[in-house]
Design an enzyme around this catalytic site. Structure first.
Site, short mmCIF file in Angstrom:
data_model
loop_
_atom_site.label_atom_id
_atom_site.label_comp_id
_atom_site.label_asym_id
_atom_site.label_seq_id
_atom_site.Cartn_x
_atom_site.Cartn_y
_atom_site.Cartn_z
N GLU A 1 22.57 23.53 56.76
CA GLU A 1 23.55 23.70 57.84
C GLU A 1 24.66 24.66 57.38
O GLU A 1 25.07 25.56 58.12
CB GLU A 1 24.15 22.34 58.23
CG GLU A 1 25.23 22.47 59.29
CD GLU A 1 25.85 21.13 59.71
OE1 GLU A 1 25.34 20.07 59.30
OE2 GLU A 1 26.85 21.16 60.46
N ARG A 2 25.13 24.47 56.17
CA ARG A 2 26.24 25.30 55.67
C ARG A 2 25.79 26.73 55.42
O ARG A 2 26.52 27.68 55.71
CB ARG A 2 26.82 24.67 54.40
CG ARG A 2 27.57 23.40 54.74
CD ARG A 2 27.97 22.59 53.53
NE ARG A 2 28.62 21.36 54.02
CZ ARG A 2 28.82 20.27 53.31
NH1 ARG A 2 28.43 20.21 52.04
NH2 ARG A 2 29.42 19.22 53.83
N GLN B 1 45.61 56.27 59.98
CA GLN B 1 45.18 55.71 58.69
C GLN B 1 45.21 54.17 58.70
O GLN B 1 44.34 53.52 58.15
CB GLN B 1 46.09 56.24 57.58
CG GLN B 1 45.55 55.92 56.21
CD GLN B 1 46.54 56.27 55.11
OE1 GLN B 1 47.66 55.81 55.10
NE2 GLN B 1 46.11 57.13 54.21
N GLN C 1 43.67 42.56 66.70
CA GLN C 1 44.81 43.45 66.45
C GLN C 1 44.46 44.90 66.80
O GLN C 1 45.25 45.61 67.43
CB GLN C 1 45.22 43.33 64.97
CG GLN C 1 46.55 43.96 64.65
CD GLN C 1 47.73 43.23 65.31
OE1 GLN C 1 47.61 42.07 65.68
NE2 GLN C 1 48.84 43.93 65.47
N GLY D 1 31.72 20.48 57.21
CA GLY D 1 32.40 20.31 55.92
C GLY D 1 33.55 21.29 55.82
O GLY D 1 33.34 22.51 55.92
C1 FAD Z 1 33.21 21.82 67.69
C2 FAD Z 1 32.74 20.84 66.67
C3 FAD Z 1 31.39 20.54 66.58
C4 FAD Z 1 30.95 19.59 65.67
N1 FAD Z 1 29.61 19.22 65.65
C5 FAD Z 1 29.24 18.14 64.91
C6 FAD Z 1 27.90 17.61 65.02
O1 FAD Z 1 27.05 18.15 65.75
N2 FAD Z 1 27.58 16.51 64.32
C7 FAD Z 1 28.49 15.87 63.50
O2 FAD Z 1 28.14 14.88 62.90
N3 FAD Z 1 29.75 16.37 63.36
C8 FAD Z 1 30.15 17.47 64.05
N4 FAD Z 1 31.43 17.96 63.93
C9 FAD Z 1 32.37 17.28 63.05
C10 FAD Z 1 32.77 18.07 61.83
O3 FAD Z 1 31.73 18.12 60.90
C11 FAD Z 1 34.04 17.40 61.29
O4 FAD Z 1 35.09 17.73 62.17
C12 FAD Z 1 34.39 17.81 59.89
O5 FAD Z 1 33.44 17.31 58.98
C13 FAD Z 1 35.80 17.32 59.46
O6 FAD Z 1 35.97 15.96 59.72
P1 FAD Z 1 37.28 15.48 60.52
O7 FAD Z 1 37.40 16.34 61.72
O8 FAD Z 1 37.19 14.02 60.72
O9 FAD Z 1 38.49 15.81 59.56
P2 FAD Z 1 39.10 14.87 58.43
O10 FAD Z 1 38.03 14.43 57.51
O11 FAD Z 1 39.93 13.82 59.06
O12 FAD Z 1 40.05 15.90 57.67
C14 FAD Z 1 41.36 16.25 58.12
C15 FAD Z 1 41.96 17.20 57.09
O13 FAD Z 1 42.06 16.51 55.82
C16 FAD Z 1 41.37 17.24 54.83
N5 FAD Z 1 40.73 16.33 53.88
C17 FAD Z 1 39.96 15.25 54.14
N6 FAD Z 1 39.52 14.71 53.00
C18 FAD Z 1 40.01 15.46 51.99
C19 FAD Z 1 39.91 15.43 50.57
N7 FAD Z 1 39.18 14.51 49.95
N8 FAD Z 1 40.55 16.38 49.86
C20 FAD Z 1 41.29 17.33 50.47
N9 FAD Z 1 41.41 17.41 51.81
C21 FAD Z 1 40.79 16.50 52.56
C22 FAD Z 1 40.32 18.04 55.57
O14 FAD Z 1 39.86 19.14 54.83
C23 FAD Z 1 41.08 18.43 56.83
O15 FAD Z 1 41.89 19.54 56.54
C24 FAD Z 1 31.88 18.96 64.80
C25 FAD Z 1 33.24 19.29 64.86
C26 FAD Z 1 33.68 20.20 65.80
C27 FAD Z 1 35.15 20.49 65.86
#
Ligand code: FAD
Length: 394
Positions: free
Chosen positions: A257-258, A294, A351, A379
């Site tokens: 995926e990534r 430029q 921009q 992720g």
């Molecule tokens: C449009 C969209 C489509 C998506 N599609 C899917 C899908 O099909 N299936 C699915 O399962 N998921 C899906 N996702 C979910 C996506 O994978 C998650 O949003 C993502 O993994 C982050 O989780 P969270 O939003 O809960 O953020 P959180 O985990 O709550 O994180 C919030 C903030 O805290 C930071 N953070 C959290 N833990 C740590 C740590 N240990 N160290 C440092 N920083 C940290 C994060 O980096 C972030 O900046 C989707 C999301 C979006 C927005």
């Protein structure tokens, strides 16, 4: 100066790992996207969905089954074929939403069913999935568990002949339209690394409810769903792989995926650079094309340099992934670098387009919104850095 005024395209394809066969596929995808997707993207973005028929059309043309064996209706290719498809989709003008909707199904939901599923499961979900007759989604994220995958709480309790599932998922791409959800659930009270399993849940099961179609900053043409499970009965034969070993399955899926996100970003960068060069040649200010300034040339030079670095890192990782190397570090680096870089390049493209770049009718406006998901989805940047750091023993 001569390059900007000449006809050199921003994108040049391609050295290894691609062969002439991949180039043929690239050409086929290009023609398809330019004829059948790009002209409709604006309308689909406005409607906040693309027609379901597009899955069937892509299935018919073989795009959904590129890496699956012919005996299942696939094309018998490899991840490289999928990479070409994903890169060309974004390079030729599919929006982030269209690419996400098609690939959440073909490249994220179906692969674990094929890889970890048995023959019955492959026949039930992968074969119609390849034809675009059934659409899949991957359900991992929950309202209370995103980055912390092991913290998910949706609970599947054993019953006679299967499980009963209670809980919820959020941010699920294709969550509204999917026919089946490849869903991570807790199969022990504690959950965590040793207590998560993958169940395929059919979305017409009683107790399965789409509670919301979420409104988003970008990716408008893909649906993103919130789902609730209330005593959903899931039969025994819907378990993917071994019980309680789902965490490993999730991690195995993340790598691809990534990497796909990195590949898509590289295609999108090429497009943004091409659009910016064309615009800079046409738009006049102070009596001459802005490409003559430029500052604009240097901006495009920087964008192209960042895109070249992104491609090199991504393609090298792709080659090594294809050869079976353990590329956790490199995949995380490619995802981290390309997603942030795409946001920067899209911002520069806006921009260069000046006030027009802020207007909806210009593709760069949408591209910037779409790009912002990259450092979050699949992720976050912060999690990528954690993974990379750990590979150095830190
Ligand atoms: C449009 C969209 C489509 C998506 N599609 C899917 C899908 O099909 N299936 C699915 O399962 N998921 C899906 N996702 C979910 C996506 O994978 C998650 O949003 C993502 O993994 C982050 O989780 P969270 O939003 O809960 O953020 P959180 O985990 O709550 O994180 C919030 C903030 O805290 C930071 N953070 C959290 N833990 C740590 C740590 N240990 N160290 C440092 N920083 C940290 C994060 O980096 C972030 O900046 C989707 C999301 C979006 C927005």
């Amino acid at each position: 100066m001569s390059e900007i005024n000449g006809s050199t395209p921003a994108s040049v394809s391609p050295p290894p790992p691609f062969s002439p066969e991949h180039e043929e596929l690239r050409e086929t995808v290009r023609r398809f996207v330019e004829a059948e997707i790009a002209p409709n993207v604006m309308e689909w973005e406005d409607q906040k969905e693309f027609p379901r028929e597009l899955y069937r059309r892509c299935g018919k043309l073989g795009f959904l089954g590129l890496k699956f064996p012919e005996e299942y209706g696939g094309q018998g290719g490899t991840h490289l074929h999928d990479a070409v498809w994903v890169e060309e989709l974004s390079r030729r003008g599919a929006s982030g939403g269209v690419a996400a909707g098609l690939n959440a199904h073909a490249s994220i939901a179906m692969p674990p069913v094929f890889r970890f599923g048995n023959e019955w499961q492959r026949q039930r979900w992968v074969v119609p999935g390849i034809k675009g007759e059934k659409v899949g989604a991957l359900g991992i994220t929950e309202p209370g568990a995103g980055s912390d995958v092991a913290g998910l709480r949706t609970r599947a309790k054993r019953t006679e002949g299967g499980w009963v599932v209670n809980g919820s998922k959020t941010f699920i791409t294709n969550g509204v339209i999917a026919d089946f959800l490849v869903c991570a659930v807790k199969t022990t009270e504690e959950g965590g690394h040793g207590g998560i399993s993958f169940l395929v849940i059919e979305t017409d099961s009683p107790g399965y409810e789409v509670t919301s179609k979420l409104e988003k900053h970008g990716w408008h043409s893909s649906d993103t769903g919130e789902i609730a499970f209330t005593d959903v009965e899931v039969p025994e034969e819907h378990l993917l792989g071994e019980e309680n070993e789902g965490f490993q399955l999730i991690m195995a899926n993340f790598a691809w995926e990534r990497l796909l996100m990195a590949i898509g970003a590289v295609g999108a960068m090429d497009r943004l650079i091409d659009l910016s060069i064309s615009y800079a040649r046409e738009r006049e200010a102070f009596g001459r094309p802005i490409a003559g300034f430029q500052a604009i040339r240097h901006k495009i030079a920087e964008m192209a340099t960042k895109a070249a670095a992104s491609r090199t890192l991504t393609w090298d990782t792709l080659r090594r992934f294809e050869e079976g190397e353990n590329v956790v570090r490199e995949v995380s680096m490619a995802k981290l670098f390309t997603q942030r870089t795409l946001v920067e390049i899209a911002d520069e493209a806006v921009q260069i387009h000046g006030g027009y770049g802020y207007m909806k009718e210009y593709e760069v406006e949408r591209a910037l919104r779409d790009a912002r998901l990259g450092p979050i989805g699949g992720g976050t940047d912060e999690i990528m850095k954690e993974i990379i750091g750990k590979t150095y023993g830190l």
